[in-house]
Structure formats: C-alpha cells, structure tokens
Design a protein around this motif. Structure first.
Motif, PDB file in Angstrom:
ATOM      1  N   ALA A  19     -32.874 102.413  20.641  1.00  0.00           N
ATOM      2  CA  ALA A  19     -32.950 103.619  21.477  1.00  0.00           C
ATOM      3  C   ALA A  19     -33.302 103.240  22.915  1.00  0.00           C
ATOM      4  CB  ALA A  19     -33.995 104.589  20.921  1.00  0.00           C
ATOM      5  N   GLY A  20     -34.282 102.366  23.067  1.00  0.00           N
ATOM      6  CA  GLY A  20     -34.737 101.969  24.397  1.00  0.00           C
ATOM      7  C   GLY A  20     -33.663 101.244  25.187  1.00  0.00           C
ATOM      8  N   GLU A  21     -32.943 100.362  24.517  1.00  0.00           N
ATOM      9  CA  GLU A  21     -31.888  99.621  25.221  1.00  0.00           C
ATOM     10  C   GLU A  21     -30.713 100.523  25.565  1.00  0.00           C
ATOM     11  OE1 GLU A  21     -32.342  96.923  26.570  1.00  0.00           O
ATOM     12  OE2 GLU A  21     -34.025  96.034  25.512  1.00  0.00           O
ATOM     13  N   THR A  22     -30.465 101.522  24.712  1.00  0.00           N
ATOM     14  CA  THR A  22     -29.441 102.518  25.031  1.00  0.00           C
ATOM     15  C   THR A  22     -29.806 103.219  26.330  1.00  0.00           C
ATOM     16  OG1 THR A  22     -28.954 102.901  22.695  1.00  0.00           O
ATOM     17  CG2 THR A  22     -28.329 104.649  24.232  1.00  0.00           C
ATOM     18  N   ALA A  23     -31.046 103.672  26.407  1.00  0.00           N
ATOM     19  CA  ALA A  23     -31.512 104.379  27.602  1.00  0.00           C
ATOM     20  C   ALA A  23     -31.515 103.453  28.820  1.00  0.00           C
ATOM     21  CB  ALA A  23     -32.903 104.954  27.360  1.00  0.00           C
ATOM     22  N   ALA A  24     -31.956 102.214  28.628  1.00  0.00           N
ATOM     23  CA  ALA A  24     -32.036 101.268  29.751  1.00  0.00           C
ATOM     24  C   ALA A  24     -30.654 101.026  30.355  1.00  0.00           C
ATOM     25  CB  ALA A  24     -32.661  99.953  29.297  1.00  0.00           C
ATOM     26  N   ALA A  25     -29.676 100.790  29.482  1.00  0.00           N
ATOM     27  CA  ALA A  25     -28.314 100.563  29.975  1.00  0.00           C
ATOM     28  C   ALA A  25     -27.833 101.789  30.748  1.00  0.00           C
ATOM     29  CB  ALA A  25     -27.370 100.245  28.811  1.00  0.00           C
ATOM     30  N   LYS A  26     -28.196 102.978  30.251  1.00  0.00           N
ATOM     31  CA  LYS A  26     -27.771 104.224  30.904  1.00  0.00           C
ATOM     32  C   LYS A  26     -28.488 104.441  32.241  1.00  0.00           C
ATOM     33  CE  LYS A  26     -24.516 105.937  28.551  1.00  0.00           C
ATOM     34  NZ  LYS A  26     -23.212 106.190  29.217  1.00  0.00           N
ATOM     35  N   ILE A  27     -29.734 104.056  32.321  1.00  0.00           N
ATOM     36  CA  ILE A  27     -30.459 104.177  33.596  1.00  0.00           C
ATOM     37  C   ILE A  27     -29.724 103.372  34.674  1.00  0.00           C
ATOM     38  CG2 ILE A  27     -32.553 103.491  34.851  1.00  0.00           C
ATOM     39  CD1 ILE A  27     -34.142 104.121  32.266  1.00  0.00           C
ATOM     40  N   TYR A  28     -29.381 102.124  34.343  1.00  0.00           N
ATOM     41  CA  TYR A  28     -28.707 101.297  35.355  1.00  0.00           C
ATOM     42  C   TYR A  28     -27.292 101.788  35.627  1.00  0.00           C
ATOM     43  CZ  TYR A  28     -32.804  98.324  35.168  1.00  0.00           C
ATOM     44  OH  TYR A  28     -34.089  97.860  35.244  1.00  0.00           O
ATOM     45  N   ASP A  29     -26.638 102.353  34.607  1.00  0.00           N
ATOM     46  CA  ASP A  29     -25.337 102.997  34.829  1.00  0.00           C
ATOM     47  C   ASP A  29     -25.469 104.116  35.856  1.00  0.00           C
ATOM     48  OD1 ASP A  29     -23.384 101.782  33.382  1.00  0.00           O
ATOM     49  OD2 ASP A  29     -23.535 103.112  31.633  1.00  0.00           O
ATOM     50  N   GLY A  30     -26.496 104.927  35.668  1.00  0.00           N
ATOM     51  CA  GLY A  30     -26.733 106.054  36.570  1.00  0.00           C
ATOM     52  C   GLY A  30     -27.023 105.572  37.984  1.00  0.00           C
ATOM     53  N   GLN A  31     -27.813 104.509  38.088  1.00  0.00           N
ATOM     54  CA  GLN A  31     -28.117 103.964  39.420  1.00  0.00           C
ATOM     55  C   GLN A  31     -26.859 103.395  40.070  1.00  0.00           C
ATOM     56  OE1 GLN A  31     -31.463 101.259  39.059  1.00  0.00           O
ATOM     57  NE2 GLN A  31     -32.929 102.955  38.958  1.00  0.00           N
ATOM     58  N   LEU A  32     -26.024 102.757  39.249  1.00  0.00           N
ATOM     59  CA  LEU A  32     -24.786 102.171  39.792  1.00  0.00           C
ATOM     60  C   LEU A  32     -23.824 103.244  40.272  1.00  0.00           C
ATOM     61  CD1 LEU A  32     -24.148  99.255  37.271  1.00  0.00           C
ATOM     62  CD2 LEU A  32     -24.570  99.019  39.733  1.00  0.00           C
ATOM     63  N   ALA A  33     -23.851 104.406  39.608  1.00  0.00           N
ATOM     64  CA  ALA A  33     -22.977 105.505  40.031  1.00  0.00           C
ATOM     65  C   ALA A  33     -23.250 105.867  41.485  1.00  0.00           C
ATOM     66  CB  ALA A  33     -23.179 106.719  39.122  1.00  0.00           C
ATOM     67  N   ILE A  34     -24.479 105.672  41.933  1.00  0.00           N
ATOM     68  CA  ILE A  34     -24.855 106.014  43.306  1.00  0.00           C
ATOM     69  C   ILE A  34     -24.876 104.790  44.231  1.00  0.00           C
ATOM     70  CG2 ILE A  34     -26.640 107.113  44.752  1.00  0.00           C
ATOM     71  CD1 ILE A  34     -25.537 109.024  42.676  1.00  0.00           C
ATOM     72  N   LEU A  35     -25.345 103.663  43.709  1.00  0.00           N
ATOM     73  CA  LEU A  35     -25.651 102.514  44.580  1.00  0.00           C
ATOM     74  C   LEU A  35     -24.707 101.314  44.416  1.00  0.00           C
ATOM     75  CD1 LEU A  35     -29.558 102.543  44.175  1.00  0.00           C
ATOM     76  CD2 LEU A  35     -28.261 103.294  46.179  1.00  0.00           C
ATOM     77  N   LYS A  36     -23.644 101.511  43.640  1.00  0.00           N
ATOM     78  CA  LYS A  36     -22.767 100.379  43.321  1.00  0.00           C
ATOM     79  C   LYS A  36     -22.301  99.620  44.564  1.00  0.00           C
ATOM     80  CE  LYS A  36     -18.840  99.269  40.283  1.00  0.00           C
ATOM     81  NZ  LYS A  36     -19.595  98.471  39.321  1.00  0.00           N
ATOM     82  N   ASN A  37     -21.864 100.358  45.585  1.00  0.00           N
ATOM     83  CA  ASN A  37     -21.293  99.707  46.765  1.00  0.00           C
ATOM     84  C   ASN A  37     -22.299  99.523  47.896  1.00  0.00           C
ATOM     85  OD1 ASN A  37     -18.657  99.461  45.616  1.00  0.00           O
ATOM     86  ND2 ASN A  37     -18.428 101.668  45.919  1.00  0.00           N
ATOM     87  N   THR A  38     -23.533  99.277  47.531  1.00  0.00           N
ATOM     88  CA  THR A  38     -24.566  98.986  48.521  1.00  0.00           C
ATOM     89  C   THR A  38     -25.038  97.554  48.269  1.00  0.00           C
ATOM     90  OG1 THR A  38     -26.433  99.678  47.146  1.00  0.00           O
ATOM     91  CG2 THR A  38     -25.302 101.415  48.386  1.00  0.00           C
ATOM     92  N   PRO A  39     -25.818  96.997  49.190  1.00  0.00           N
ATOM     93  CA  PRO A  39     -26.246  95.599  49.020  1.00  0.00           C
ATOM     94  C   PRO A  39     -26.973  95.335  47.693  1.00  0.00           C
ATOM     95  CG  PRO A  39     -26.733  96.346  51.243  1.00  0.00           C
ATOM     96  CD  PRO A  39     -26.234  97.547  50.489  1.00  0.00           C
ATOM     97  N   VAL A  40     -27.607  96.372  47.148  1.00  0.00           N
ATOM     98  CA  VAL A  40     -28.382  96.172  45.933  1.00  0.00           C
ATOM     99  C   VAL A  40     -27.522  96.336  44.656  1.00  0.00           C
ATOM    100  CG1 VAL A  40     -29.230  98.514  45.448  1.00  0.00           C
ATOM    101  CG2 VAL A  40     -30.767  96.550  45.205  1.00  0.00           C
ATOM    102  N   GLY A  41     -26.264  96.726  44.851  1.00  0.00           N
ATOM    103  CA  GLY A  41     -25.351  96.952  43.732  1.00  0.00           C
ATOM    104  C   GLY A  41     -25.253  95.789  42.741  1.00  0.00           C
ATOM    105  N   PRO A  42     -24.967  94.574  43.239  1.00  0.00           N
ATOM    106  CA  PRO A  42     -24.832  93.435  42.317  1.00  0.00           C
ATOM    107  C   PRO A  42     -26.117  93.144  41.532  1.00  0.00           C
ATOM    108  CG  PRO A  42     -23.894  92.892  44.465  1.00  0.00           C
ATOM    109  CD  PRO A  42     -24.602  94.208  44.616  1.00  0.00           C
ATOM    110  N   THR A  43     -27.275  93.373  42.153  1.00  0.00           N
ATOM    111  CA  THR A  43     -28.558  93.156  41.469  1.00  0.00           C
ATOM    112  C   THR A  43     -28.711  94.135  40.310  1.00  0.00           C
ATOM    113  OG1 THR A  43     -29.531  92.475  43.563  1.00  0.00           O
ATOM    114  CG2 THR A  43     -31.061  93.078  41.822  1.00  0.00           C
ATOM    115  N   ILE A  44     -28.371  95.392  40.566  1.00  0.00           N
ATOM    116  CA  ILE A  44     -28.456  96.401  39.505  1.00  0.00           C
ATOM    117  C   ILE A  44     -27.426  96.111  38.413  1.00  0.00           C
ATOM    118  CG2 ILE A  44     -28.256  98.870  38.969  1.00  0.00           C
ATOM    119  CD1 ILE A  44     -29.254  99.452  41.825  1.00  0.00           C
ATOM    120  N   GLN A  45     -26.240  95.694  38.837  1.00  0.00           N
ATOM    121  CA  GLN A  45     -25.193  95.347  37.859  1.00  0.00           C
ATOM    122  C   GLN A  45     -25.661  94.221  36.933  1.00  0.00           C
ATOM    123  OE1 GLN A  45     -21.892  96.844  37.504  1.00  0.00           O
ATOM    124  NE2 GLN A  45     -22.189  95.763  35.563  1.00  0.00           N
ATOM    125  N   HIS A  46     -26.338  93.239  37.500  1.00  0.00           N
ATOM    126  CA  HIS A  46     -26.845  92.121  36.692  1.00  0.00           C
ATOM    127  C   HIS A  46     -27.844  92.623  35.638  1.00  0.00           C
ATOM    128  CE1 HIS A  46     -28.306  88.197  35.520  1.00  0.00           C
ATOM    129  NE2 HIS A  46     -29.543  88.550  35.837  1.00  0.00           N
TER     130      HIS A  46
END
Ligand SMILES: [Fe+2]
Ligand SMILES: [Fe+2]
Length: 174
Positions: A19-46
């Motif tokens: 359950a926790g890893e499901t949520a964790a993956a989704k949190i970063y998905d949500g962050q990437l939806a907003i920040l993907k094309n910013t300098p921090v995008g690759p860090t969040i993707q990792h």
C-alpha cells in the motif's frame, strides 16, 4: 513455541508495504505532472523509478505469499497522486518538504519491520533494509533541495506525517 511470524502478521507486513509503495509511486507521479520539465524533474523521476521497483517487488511478494492487497488501494492511489500534485503546485521546496515528511515515516516504518524479522525471513529482512536505505536517500534528497525552508514546513510536515501514520495503521488491518 516458536516466536516466528505467523501468516497473519506476514500478510499484514506485505499488505501495508505494498500500500505504501503504491502511494509513494503516485506521490512522485503527481509531482512529475507539475514539475517534470523543471530542473528538479529528473531528481523526482529517479525517486519515482525507485518507488516503482519497490512496488514491483511487493506485487511479486503478494502473489508468492498469497496475500491480498489492501481493500483501500484505489483510495491510496488517489490520495497519493493528490498529495503529489498539491505539494508540487506550491513549488519545488514544498514538493521536497512533502518528500522529507513521507520518507522519514516510511524509513522508520521499514526499520521497525526489519527489526522484528528473524532468520526465517532473512530475504524479506534484507529487502526491507535495502528499501529503508533508498527511502533515507530520498529524505536526504528532500533536505538537499531545501525542503525544510518551504513556507509552512513544520505544519505541512506534521499534517503529512499524521496522514501517513494513519494510512499505515489502516492498511495493516484492511
Ligand atoms: Fe519506496
Ligand atoms: Fe521513497
């Protein structure tokens, strides 16, 4: 009498971690939806890629152990994604503050679980220790990216951590 883990306890461990890893993956998905094309995008993707590896591992373990996932998986998907988007909308530092809050709780959670596992479950134990290390790396990433200086950091951290701890308690049971 053996003090080894019964099936019920093992199921509970696998269920809450899945359950926790499901949520964790989704949190970063949500962050990437907003920040993907910013300098921090690759860090969040990792971090997202590592959460996906964690999730894949628990998906496999659920099947191998004939453990059912939490009934609330759809809820954790929505809540995780929502938290990711909401934190990222507030900016890069807020996104990183969210990471600090979440990963601190998950890191502690894995450490506690690993502690109660004995040699009978040494593979699972080493998996949990490896994942704990990954989560603590994520925590460190959040700190390095100034998450602690996000506006309202203390309040946000308290709210997010209370949410995580509640979600953990619920997912251990149902
Ligand atoms: Fe993870
Ligand atoms: Fe993580």
């Amino acid at each position: 009498m053996s003090n080894s883990l019964n099936k019920e306890k093992l199921d509970s461990i696998l269920r809450v971690d899945h359950a926790g890893e499901t949520a964790a993956a989704k949190i970063y998905d949500g962050q990437l939806a907003i920040l993907k094309n910013t300098p921090v995008g690759p860090t969040i993707q990792h971090m997202k890629d590592q959460e996906q590896e964690h999730l894949d591992t628990f998906n496999k373990l659920l099947v191998e152990n004939d453990t059912r996932p939490t009934a609330l998986l759809p809820l954790w998907n929505v809540m995780g994604f929502g938290l990711g988007v909401a934190s990222a909308v507030l900016g890069e530092k807020a996104a990183m503050a969210c990471t600090i809050a979440v990963e601190e709780v998950i890191g502690e959670h894995y450490a506690k679980q690993a502690e109660i596992l004995d040699d009978e479950h040494k593979d699972l134990k080493s998996t949990l220790i490896k994942f704990r290390d990954d989560e603590l790396d994520h925590l460190e990433t959040g700190v390095e990216h100034d998450g602690k200086s996000a506006p309202g950091y203390q309040l946000m951290k308290a709210v997010v951590q209370m949410g995580c701890r509640t979600a953990i308690k619920i997912s251990e049971k149902i």
